[in-house]
Design a protein around this motif. Structure first.
Motif, PDB file in Angstrom:
ATOM      1  N   HIS A 103      12.769  -0.813  -1.666  1.00  0.00           N
ATOM      2  CA  HIS A 103      11.697   0.072  -2.121  1.00  0.00           C
ATOM      3  C   HIS A 103      12.156   1.527  -2.156  1.00  0.00           C
ATOM      4  CE1 HIS A 103       8.852  -3.176  -2.149  1.00  0.00           C
ATOM      5  NE2 HIS A 103       8.982  -3.408  -0.854  1.00  0.00           N
ATOM      6  N   VAL A 104      13.083   1.879  -1.272  1.00  0.00           N
ATOM      7  CA  VAL A 104      13.698   3.204  -1.308  1.00  0.00           C
ATOM      8  C   VAL A 104      15.047   3.050  -1.995  1.00  0.00           C
ATOM      9  CG1 VAL A 104      14.525   5.163   0.034  1.00  0.00           C
ATOM     10  CG2 VAL A 104      12.537   3.860   0.840  1.00  0.00           C
ATOM     11  N   LYS A 105      15.167   3.660  -3.168  1.00  0.00           N
ATOM     12  CA  LYS A 105      16.366   3.491  -3.981  1.00  0.00           C
ATOM     13  C   LYS A 105      17.326   4.669  -3.782  1.00  0.00           C
ATOM     14  CE  LYS A 105      13.893   0.697  -7.345  1.00  0.00           C
ATOM     15  NZ  LYS A 105      12.769   0.518  -6.416  1.00  0.00           N
ATOM     16  N   PRO A 106      18.622   4.470  -4.079  1.00  0.00           N
ATOM     17  CA  PRO A 106      19.626   5.511  -3.827  1.00  0.00           C
ATOM     18  C   PRO A 106      19.304   6.870  -4.429  1.00  0.00           C
ATOM     19  CG  PRO A 106      20.715   3.440  -4.298  1.00  0.00           C
ATOM     20  CD  PRO A 106      19.251   3.207  -4.544  1.00  0.00           C
ATOM     21  N   ASP A 107      18.660   6.896  -5.587  1.00  0.00           N
ATOM     22  CA  ASP A 107      18.373   8.170  -6.249  1.00  0.00           C
ATOM     23  C   ASP A 107      17.005   8.740  -5.888  1.00  0.00           C
ATOM     24  OD1 ASP A 107      20.787   8.598  -7.666  1.00  0.00           O
ATOM     25  OD2 ASP A 107      20.182   7.118  -9.171  1.00  0.00           O
ATOM     26  N   ASP A 108      16.263   8.035  -5.047  1.00  0.00           N
ATOM     27  CA  ASP A 108      14.950   8.543  -4.640  1.00  0.00           C
ATOM     28  C   ASP A 108      15.107   9.707  -3.671  1.00  0.00           C
ATOM     29  OD1 ASP A 108      13.705   6.615  -6.145  1.00  0.00           O
ATOM     30  OD2 ASP A 108      13.231   5.309  -4.435  1.00  0.00           O
ATOM     31  N   PRO A 109      14.351  10.789  -3.862  1.00  0.00           N
ATOM     32  CA  PRO A 109      14.334  11.834  -2.847  1.00  0.00           C
ATOM     33  C   PRO A 109      13.691  11.316  -1.556  1.00  0.00           C
ATOM     34  CG  PRO A 109      13.395  12.608  -4.933  1.00  0.00           C
ATOM     35  CD  PRO A 109      13.509  11.113  -5.021  1.00  0.00           C
ATOM     36  N   VAL A 110      14.334  11.545  -0.443  1.00  0.00           N
ATOM     37  CA  VAL A 110      13.842  11.132   0.868  1.00  0.00           C
ATOM     38  C   VAL A 110      13.941  12.333   1.801  1.00  0.00           C
ATOM     39  CG1 VAL A 110      14.224   9.629   2.870  1.00  0.00           C
ATOM     40  CG2 VAL A 110      14.533   8.721   0.554  1.00  0.00           C
ATOM     41  N   THR A 111      12.882  12.576   2.554  1.00  0.00           N
ATOM     42  CA  THR A 111      12.874  13.687   3.506  1.00  0.00           C
ATOM     43  C   THR A 111      12.761  13.133   4.917  1.00  0.00           C
ATOM     44  OG1 THR A 111      11.885  15.220   1.919  1.00  0.00           O
ATOM     45  CG2 THR A 111      11.671  15.778   4.250  1.00  0.00           C
ATOM     46  N   LEU A 112      13.601  13.632   5.806  1.00  0.00           N
ATOM     47  CA  LEU A 112      13.614  13.192   7.203  1.00  0.00           C
ATOM     48  C   LEU A 112      13.463  14.399   8.118  1.00  0.00           C
ATOM     49  CD1 LEU A 112      14.137  11.250   9.577  1.00  0.00           C
ATOM     50  CD2 LEU A 112      16.606  11.497   9.117  1.00  0.00           C
ATOM     51  N   ILE A 113      12.455  14.349   8.967  1.00  0.00           N
ATOM     52  CA  ILE A 113      12.253  15.357  10.005  1.00  0.00           C
ATOM     53  C   ILE A 113      12.581  14.713  11.345  1.00  0.00           C
ATOM     54  CG2 ILE A 113      10.624  16.910  11.145  1.00  0.00           C
ATOM     55  CD1 ILE A 113      11.219  17.728   8.293  1.00  0.00           C
ATOM     56  N   GLY A 114      13.573  15.262  12.050  1.00  0.00           N
ATOM     57  CA  GLY A 114      13.987  14.695  13.323  1.00  0.00           C
ATOM     58  C   GLY A 114      15.191  13.784  13.157  1.00  0.00           C
TER      59      GLY A 114
ATOM     60  N   LEU B 229       8.254  -1.892   9.535  1.00  0.00           N
ATOM     61  CA  LEU B 229       7.798  -1.318   8.280  1.00  0.00           C
ATOM     62  C   LEU B 229       8.872  -0.416   7.683  1.00  0.00           C
ATOM     63  CD1 LEU B 229       5.381  -0.956   6.314  1.00  0.00           C
ATOM     64  CD2 LEU B 229       4.709   1.020   7.690  1.00  0.00           C
ATOM     65  N   THR B 230       9.452   0.427   8.514  1.00  0.00           N
ATOM     66  CA  THR B 230      10.500   1.340   8.040  1.00  0.00           C
ATOM     67  C   THR B 230      11.708   0.571   7.533  1.00  0.00           C
ATOM     68  OG1 THR B 230       9.789   2.988   9.672  1.00  0.00           O
ATOM     69  CG2 THR B 230      11.970   3.274   8.707  1.00  0.00           C
ATOM     70  N   ALA B 231      12.151  -0.420   8.315  1.00  0.00           N
ATOM     71  CA  ALA B 231      13.329  -1.191   7.912  1.00  0.00           C
ATOM     72  C   ALA B 231      13.107  -1.904   6.587  1.00  0.00           C
ATOM     73  CB  ALA B 231      13.678  -2.204   9.005  1.00  0.00           C
ATOM     74  N   GLN B 232      11.926  -2.501   6.409  1.00  0.00           N
ATOM     75  CA  GLN B 232      11.687  -3.275   5.190  1.00  0.00           C
ATOM     76  C   GLN B 232      11.557  -2.392   3.953  1.00  0.00           C
ATOM     77  OE1 GLN B 232      12.074  -6.557   4.958  1.00  0.00           O
ATOM     78  NE2 GLN B 232      12.644  -6.378   7.131  1.00  0.00           N
ATOM     79  N   LEU B 233      11.119  -1.158   4.130  1.00  0.00           N
ATOM     80  CA  LEU B 233      11.110  -0.231   2.994  1.00  0.00           C
ATOM     81  C   LEU B 233      12.511  -0.086   2.403  1.00  0.00           C
ATOM     82  CD1 LEU B 233       8.783   2.706   4.140  1.00  0.00           C
ATOM     83  CD2 LEU B 233       8.509   1.364   2.046  1.00  0.00           C
ATOM     84  N   PHE B 234      13.495  -0.038   3.286  1.00  0.00           N
ATOM     85  CA  PHE B 234      14.880   0.122   2.842  1.00  0.00           C
ATOM     86  C   PHE B 234      15.523  -1.207   2.488  1.00  0.00           C
ATOM     87  CE2 PHE B 234      14.056   4.105   4.931  1.00  0.00           C
ATOM     88  CZ  PHE B 234      14.817   5.023   4.228  1.00  0.00           C
ATOM     89  N   LEU B 235      15.358  -2.215   3.346  1.00  0.00           N
ATOM     90  CA  LEU B 235      16.057  -3.486   3.146  1.00  0.00           C
ATOM     91  C   LEU B 235      15.554  -4.240   1.915  1.00  0.00           C
ATOM     92  CD1 LEU B 235      16.233  -4.681   6.863  1.00  0.00           C
ATOM     93  CD2 LEU B 235      18.060  -3.633   5.493  1.00  0.00           C
ATOM     94  N   ARG B 236      14.295  -4.030   1.550  1.00  0.00           N
ATOM     95  CA  ARG B 236      13.761  -4.680   0.357  1.00  0.00           C
ATOM     96  C   ARG B 236      13.950  -3.837  -0.899  1.00  0.00           C
ATOM     97  NH1 ARG B 236       8.074  -7.692   2.149  1.00  0.00           N
ATOM     98  NH2 ARG B 236       8.788  -8.459   4.183  1.00  0.00           N
TER      99      ARG B 236
ATOM    100  N   GLN C 155       0.824  -1.204   0.000  1.00  0.00           N
ATOM    101  CA  GLN C 155       0.000   0.000   0.000  1.00  0.00           C
ATOM    102  C   GLN C 155       0.862   1.259   0.000  1.00  0.00           C
ATOM    103  OE1 GLN C 155      -3.535   0.608   0.302  1.00  0.00           O
ATOM    104  NE2 GLN C 155      -3.821  -1.501  -0.370  1.00  0.00           N
ATOM    105  N   CYS C 156       1.882   1.273   0.862  1.00  0.00           N
ATOM    106  CA  CYS C 156       2.721   2.462   1.012  1.00  0.00           C
ATOM    107  C   CYS C 156       3.534   2.737  -0.240  1.00  0.00           C
ATOM    108  CB  CYS C 156       3.644   2.309   2.215  1.00  0.00           C
ATOM    109  SG  CYS C 156       2.785   2.298   3.806  1.00  0.00           S
ATOM    110  N   VAL C 157       4.107   1.691  -0.823  1.00  0.00           N
ATOM    111  CA  VAL C 157       4.914   1.873  -2.029  1.00  0.00           C
ATOM    112  C   VAL C 157       4.048   2.365  -3.177  1.00  0.00           C
ATOM    113  CG1 VAL C 157       6.307   0.677  -3.757  1.00  0.00           C
ATOM    114  CG2 VAL C 157       6.652   0.211  -1.317  1.00  0.00           C
ATOM    115  N   ALA C 158       2.880   1.752  -3.348  1.00  0.00           N
ATOM    116  CA  ALA C 158       1.988   2.171  -4.430  1.00  0.00           C
ATOM    117  C   ALA C 158       1.556   3.626  -4.257  1.00  0.00           C
ATOM    118  CB  ALA C 158       0.765   1.255  -4.483  1.00  0.00           C
ATOM    119  N   LYS C 159       1.253   3.990  -3.035  1.00  0.00           N
ATOM    120  CA  LYS C 159       0.815   5.361  -2.766  1.00  0.00           C
ATOM    121  C   LYS C 159       1.965   6.345  -2.962  1.00  0.00           C
ATOM    122  CE  LYS C 159      -2.859   7.643  -1.191  1.00  0.00           C
ATOM    123  NZ  LYS C 159      -4.181   7.559  -1.841  1.00  0.00           N
ATOM    124  N   GLY C 160       3.161   5.960  -2.536  1.00  0.00           N
ATOM    125  CA  GLY C 160       4.305   6.849  -2.647  1.00  0.00           C
ATOM    126  C   GLY C 160       4.692   7.133  -4.082  1.00  0.00           C
TER     127      GLY C 160
END
Length: 285
Positions: free
Chosen positions: A129-140, A120-127, A52-57
């Motif tokens: 789904h978040v690729k090196p060239d993807d823009p990622v925003t982190l607050i905190g 959930l957060t770990a699997q987004l990265f470990l699988r 769901q999260c990947v499709a929405k993102g």
């Protein structure tokens, strides 16, 4: 609490209610929900939530956010009775973070999978789904955590802003977070400033109607993922003992949360799921 955020306790659903399940998902339909402990949880497994999260993102739709209430969040919601209900009710996804809550749900005949925000957060990265060239925003999170995340996953477009302590009480500081997110559009936005501060920011972004992607209210998830803090071993998590690991790891900070506040979840369960249902049957009779 003056945060500039609309906090509407009276939004449909309130704090109590009967259990209900929307059993099917069709295409872009909302994921299935189950009312439990006064919240409308989405009854998804980890894999379903990831899908769901990947499709929405990647759809680059308007900004939405997900919350992962645990025992501490739920008992605080019921103790406060006001401020943060609308933040949880306004979330696109509400995922159960707790094995304890999952077990209580089974006592009511409900299937409510535990999908910890850290998993959930770990699997987004470990699988991947978040690729090196993807823009990622982190607050905190500290600069060190952001840098560790950047190095481990090769993130070339990681935008990081760490607001000052107490920022959620200052509307101008909340607005700085909101504007940073709007100025650094990303499919995945991670809010790691603790509850309910992260939900306050996520709700404020959603209400602008200008953002994009999915906001993840993740607490300390990146501290675990980057190794800044040790998470409970898997066997403890499977036995619903992650709380004990956290208590023993930081007793001075955690003793009240786990020994005084957390047991209130059983009163919340009694009030909303046993007493509440009994009263409903009396009223309907």
């Amino acid at each position: 609490m003056d945060t500039g955020v609309r906090l509407d306790q009276q939004r449909e659903g309130g704090a109590d209610g009967e259990g209900r399940t929307d059993s099917k998902m069709h295409g872009s339909a909302e994921p299935p929900k189950q009312r439990f402990l006064g919240l409308d949880f989405n009854a998804l497994t980890l894999d379903q939530a990831l899908d769901q999260c990947v499709a929405k993102g990647v759809a680059h739709d308007s900004f939405v956010y997900l919350v992962t209430p645990n025992v501490d969040h739920v008992q605080r919601l019921h103790r406060s009775g006001t401020d943060v209900w609308s933040l949880y009710q306004g979330a696109w996804l509400c995922l159960n973070d707790s094995q304890i809550i999952a077990k209580l749900a089974r006592l009511r005949g409900l299937t409510l999978p535990a999908v910890p925000g850290s998993d959930l957060t770990a699997q987004l990265f470990l699988r991947g789904h978040v690729k090196p060239d993807d823009p990622v925003t982190l607050i905190g999170g500290t600069d060190a955590i952001a840098e560790a995340l950047r190095i481990r996953f090769g993130l070339r477009q990681l935008s990081h802003y760490d607001p000052p302590m107490g920022f959620a009480q200052i509307p101008a500081e909340v607005e700085k977070c909101v504007q940073f997110i709007l100025d650094t559009p990303a499919s995945f936005v991670f809010l790691a400033v603790g509850s309910p501060r992260q939900e306050i920011v996520a709700d404020a972004v959603a209400r602008t109607g200008k953002g994009m992607g999915v906001g993840f209210c993740i607490g300390a998830s990146f501290e675990f993922l980057t190794g800044a803090k040790a998470r409970a071993p898997l066997w403890m998590r499977k036995l619903s003992l992650e709380w004990l690991h956290r208590l023993l790891s930081d007793p001075r900070r955690m003793w009240r949360r786990y020994l005084v506040d957390a047991p209130r979840i059983f009163w919340v369960f009694f009030k909303t799921e046993l007493l509440g249902r009994s009263q409903s049957r009396i009223d309907s009779g």
